[in-house]
Enzyme design. Structure first.
Site, PDB file in Angstrom:
ATOM      1  N   HIS A 181      22.879   5.987 -22.339  1.00 45.50           N
ATOM      2  CA  HIS A 181      22.163   6.853 -23.285  1.00 45.50           C
ATOM      3  C   HIS A 181      23.167   7.449 -24.274  1.00 45.50           C
ATOM      4  CE1 HIS A 181      18.579   6.699 -20.763  1.00 45.50           C
ATOM      5  NE2 HIS A 181      19.268   7.126 -19.727  1.00 45.50           N
TER       6      HIS A 181
ATOM      7  N   HIS B  41      22.154   0.422 -18.691  1.00 46.29           N
ATOM      8  CA  HIS B  41      21.639   1.798 -18.701  1.00 46.29           C
ATOM      9  C   HIS B  41      22.659   2.770 -19.303  1.00 46.29           C
ATOM     10  CE1 HIS B  41      19.670   5.238 -16.078  1.00 46.29           C
ATOM     11  NE2 HIS B  41      19.659   5.515 -17.358  1.00 46.29           N
TER      12      HIS B  41
ATOM     13  N   ARG C 112      19.324   9.780 -25.679  1.00 46.53           N
ATOM     14  CA  ARG C 112      19.525  10.615 -24.484  1.00 46.53           C
ATOM     15  C   ARG C 112      18.196  10.859 -23.801  1.00 46.53           C
ATOM     16  NH1 ARG C 112      23.105  16.090 -24.632  1.00 46.53           N
ATOM     17  NH2 ARG C 112      21.305  17.120 -25.555  1.00 46.53           N
ATOM     18  N   ALA C 113      18.135  10.538 -22.508  1.00 47.71           N
ATOM     19  CA  ALA C 113      16.863  10.636 -21.777  1.00 47.71           C
ATOM     20  C   ALA C 113      16.383  12.079 -21.691  1.00 47.71           C
ATOM     21  CB  ALA C 113      17.016  10.047 -20.382  1.00 47.71           C
TER      22      ALA C 113
ATOM     23  N   ARG D 112      30.083  13.596 -14.191  1.00 46.45           N
ATOM     24  CA  ARG D 112      31.192  13.303 -15.089  1.00 46.45           C
ATOM     25  C   ARG D 112      32.570  13.450 -14.453  1.00 46.45           C
ATOM     26  NH1 ARG D 112      28.739  14.931 -21.012  1.00 46.45           N
ATOM     27  NH2 ARG D 112      26.713  13.996 -20.539  1.00 46.45           N
TER      28      ARG D 112
ATOM     29  N   HIS E 118      18.785   4.560 -11.537  1.00 48.29           N
ATOM     30  CA  HIS E 118      19.406   5.357 -10.463  1.00 48.29           C
ATOM     31  C   HIS E 118      19.211   4.673  -9.116  1.00 48.29           C
ATOM     32  CE1 HIS E 118      17.493   7.930 -13.640  1.00 48.29           C
ATOM     33  NE2 HIS E 118      18.772   8.050 -13.922  1.00 48.29           N
TER      34      HIS E 118
ATOM     35  N   GLU F 132      25.435   4.349 -16.349  1.00 46.85           N
ATOM     36  CA  GLU F 132      24.902   5.514 -17.064  1.00 46.85           C
ATOM     37  C   GLU F 132      26.031   6.470 -17.452  1.00 46.85           C
ATOM     38  OE1 GLU F 132      21.609   7.631 -15.219  1.00 46.85           O
ATOM     39  OE2 GLU F 132      21.132   8.634 -17.078  1.00 46.85           O
TER      40      GLU F 132
ATOM     41  N   HIS G 226      11.835   5.938 -16.939  1.00 46.81           N
ATOM     42  CA  HIS G 226      12.845   7.004 -16.990  1.00 46.81           C
ATOM     43  C   HIS G 226      12.211   8.295 -17.513  1.00 46.81           C
ATOM     44  CE1 HIS G 226      16.651   8.996 -17.275  1.00 46.81           C
ATOM     45  NE2 HIS G 226      17.370   7.904 -17.165  1.00 46.81           N
TER      46      HIS G 226
END
Lengths: 337, 337
Positions: A8, A6, A66-67, A285, A218, A279, A173
């Protein structure tokens, strides 16, 4: 070998966003491509996803657009199709530049109220022509208003038929949220995971598609934490045990950003149904002040859990990824040497 | 003493539903009341909630109208107000018949798009005239379409001012779902819990209302399982640590229907922020084939956890309920003897 299922392209170069801006301003002709050099692609990854792979010891990432930027709710189906094509082509370039690090997963050109059958051509192009191994399926292309039928509805069947034929799984997603009630990564993403699993409990989709495979990201939303609730609801609805009703077809990733959550996931869900993921660079972050480590360094949590056998960890880190994303198996085998 | 902070009158006598049916058919005149005898009330509880209290050793339940039947989305504000009044009056009768077993919590006469200030009169009536100790606040009176502003919006402030003045907490609890995407107890309830907490993380509501108190039901939705994600998102948003940002004002109940989930909740959330609850007779009614016990017998899971001290369990079972529902404290003290 460690496979992150997972990832992106959250750090895509400015040229992609400039193209999107121009597209939405109506200035784009259909033959233009985003202006992005190979070097810009390298620069966008070397200090981010690739650096993190090296630091944390992840070998390969299943990599998709990018989701939050899929934005299926923006414009009509033609806008979504053109944008999706550019996003997927860029992922293809990434994976061609770094075939040892990234394996491509595609975005679908969904659009609110438009039959998912419209996604088949792009899925086929990505899988057959460009070597993609999976797709991201958005259960709510409206972006937080939830107007599409449940995932068990025949509305989705033509796309499922193609997924089964191509033998590619979908990660369920959502994209960004236009609904002020739902923060996108804090509520909409997690709610969508929970919602999808409950839809699958209510329905009997896998009777019709015994080989269809979904990855619930998730850590499965709220589902493993409430596994007793879901087992109980299924029982009250006279459904089979969840291990028979769901666990031959659905898988959970490990994007849960603290050790107690990962412990619960690994205790409650069979190892055969868990795929490693972090992810990155993603929703969270920072560094956890309680541990001094990155919140999203999920490998560290798994490594620290003694109650899971080495054989099961091997499945979680790579074996299950090969099984679920069968089209990646040969490439992963080759990389493993 | 053991206090269950989350019980609904899911077994209310037929007379209530007949009244509702007549109301919605437009046949009701405003002076009529549901035809329900005291004996019918006793019969509806003796074999259900009271039996379960006795069997499981729960002393007192904070008791409110059936959540799924609040149906704020049905009709207009006047319909909601009349229905709410009948539901609350029935809870008052229950608590008058069984003052040692039930403490009343009220439904609010919310209606989609109608300012929450319209709920103040009924809240005051319930608290001041009828001795109610808390209320259930629906963050989505539309029933699954999520059109109301987030809980941090000034839209809600007049109601919060009254709650603070009366010193009553709200359990944040949605009603049924009209949205086919969301199963009501399997997706809508859990999503709403998650959504509410994320709204509270994004905002700064408790700066404006330092004494406002919310109880997040169903173990906090997905939040404790993803506590690292929420700590990390708050940090990325430059919010204070969650212990300062939220945990002076929000509390989680223990409606998590398997031991691993309860273990996680008790490990991750401080004991000061957890209130015992089972929500019986509620969402999950069966026996867990893995344990031979009822899924919703949450006391059994807590009792079996050794890592929580006796002092902390005392808080979870009763102390926190007295603290959060301060208007219940004297009555609970009296019952405790």
């Amino acid at each position: 070998m460690i496979v992150d299922c997972h990832g992106h392209y959250t750090t895509a170069p400015e040229g992609l966003w400039a193209w999107r801006k121009a597209q939405l301003a109506g200035l784009k002709n259909s033959s233009s491509k985003p202006e992005i050099s190979d070097q810009e692609i390298r620069d966008s990854l070397e200090g981010a996803q690739l650096k993190i792979q090296r630091e944390r010891g992840t070998d390969v990432t299943f990599f998709s657009p990018r989701a939050g930027s899929m934005e299926h709710h923006v414009g009509d189906a033609a806008v979504s199709a053109a944008w999706t094509r550019e996003c997927n082509d860029l992922i293809h370039r990434v994976c061609s530049l770094y075939p040892a690090n990234f394996v491509p997963v595609c975005q679908l050109p969904q659009s609110p109220g438009t039959p998912p059958a419209g996604c088949i051509a792009e899925l086929e192009r990505c899988v057959k022509e460009l070597g993609f191994v999976g797709c991201n399926l958005n259960p709510d292309p409206s972006g937080g208003w939830w107007k599409e039928p449940p995932l068990t509805d025949k509305w989705w069947y033509p796309l499922y038929e193609k997924m089964v034929e191509l033998d590619v799984p979908a990660m369920v997603h959502v994209s960004s949220s236009c609904n002020p009630a739902f923060h996108f990564t804090g509520a909409h993403y997690i709610n969508a995971d929970t919602t999808a699993v409950m839809q699958l409990i209510q329905g009997d989709l896998f009777k019709d598609f015994p080989t269809l495979k979904f990855v619930i990201p998730h850590g499965g939303g709220a589902v493993p934490y409430h596994w007793g609730r879901y087992r109980g609801l299924a029982q009250d609805m006279k459904k089979p045990l969840l291990k028979d009703h769901l666990l031959k077809n659905i898988y959970f990733d490990t994007c849960v950003y603290h050790k107690p959550g990962i412990e619960l996931l690994l205790k409650v869900i069979p190892a055969d149904n868990i795929l490693f993921a972090a992810e990155v660079v993603g929703a969270v972050r920072g560094i956890d002040p309680e541990t001094g480590q990155y919140f999203d360094d999920t490998k560290r949590y798994i490594d620290a859990i003694d109650s899971v056998s080495a054989a099961d960890k091997k499945k979680i880190y790579a074996g299950n990824a090969k099984k679920v994303y069968s089209r990646a198996a040969a490439a992963l085998q080759r990389l493993e040497g």
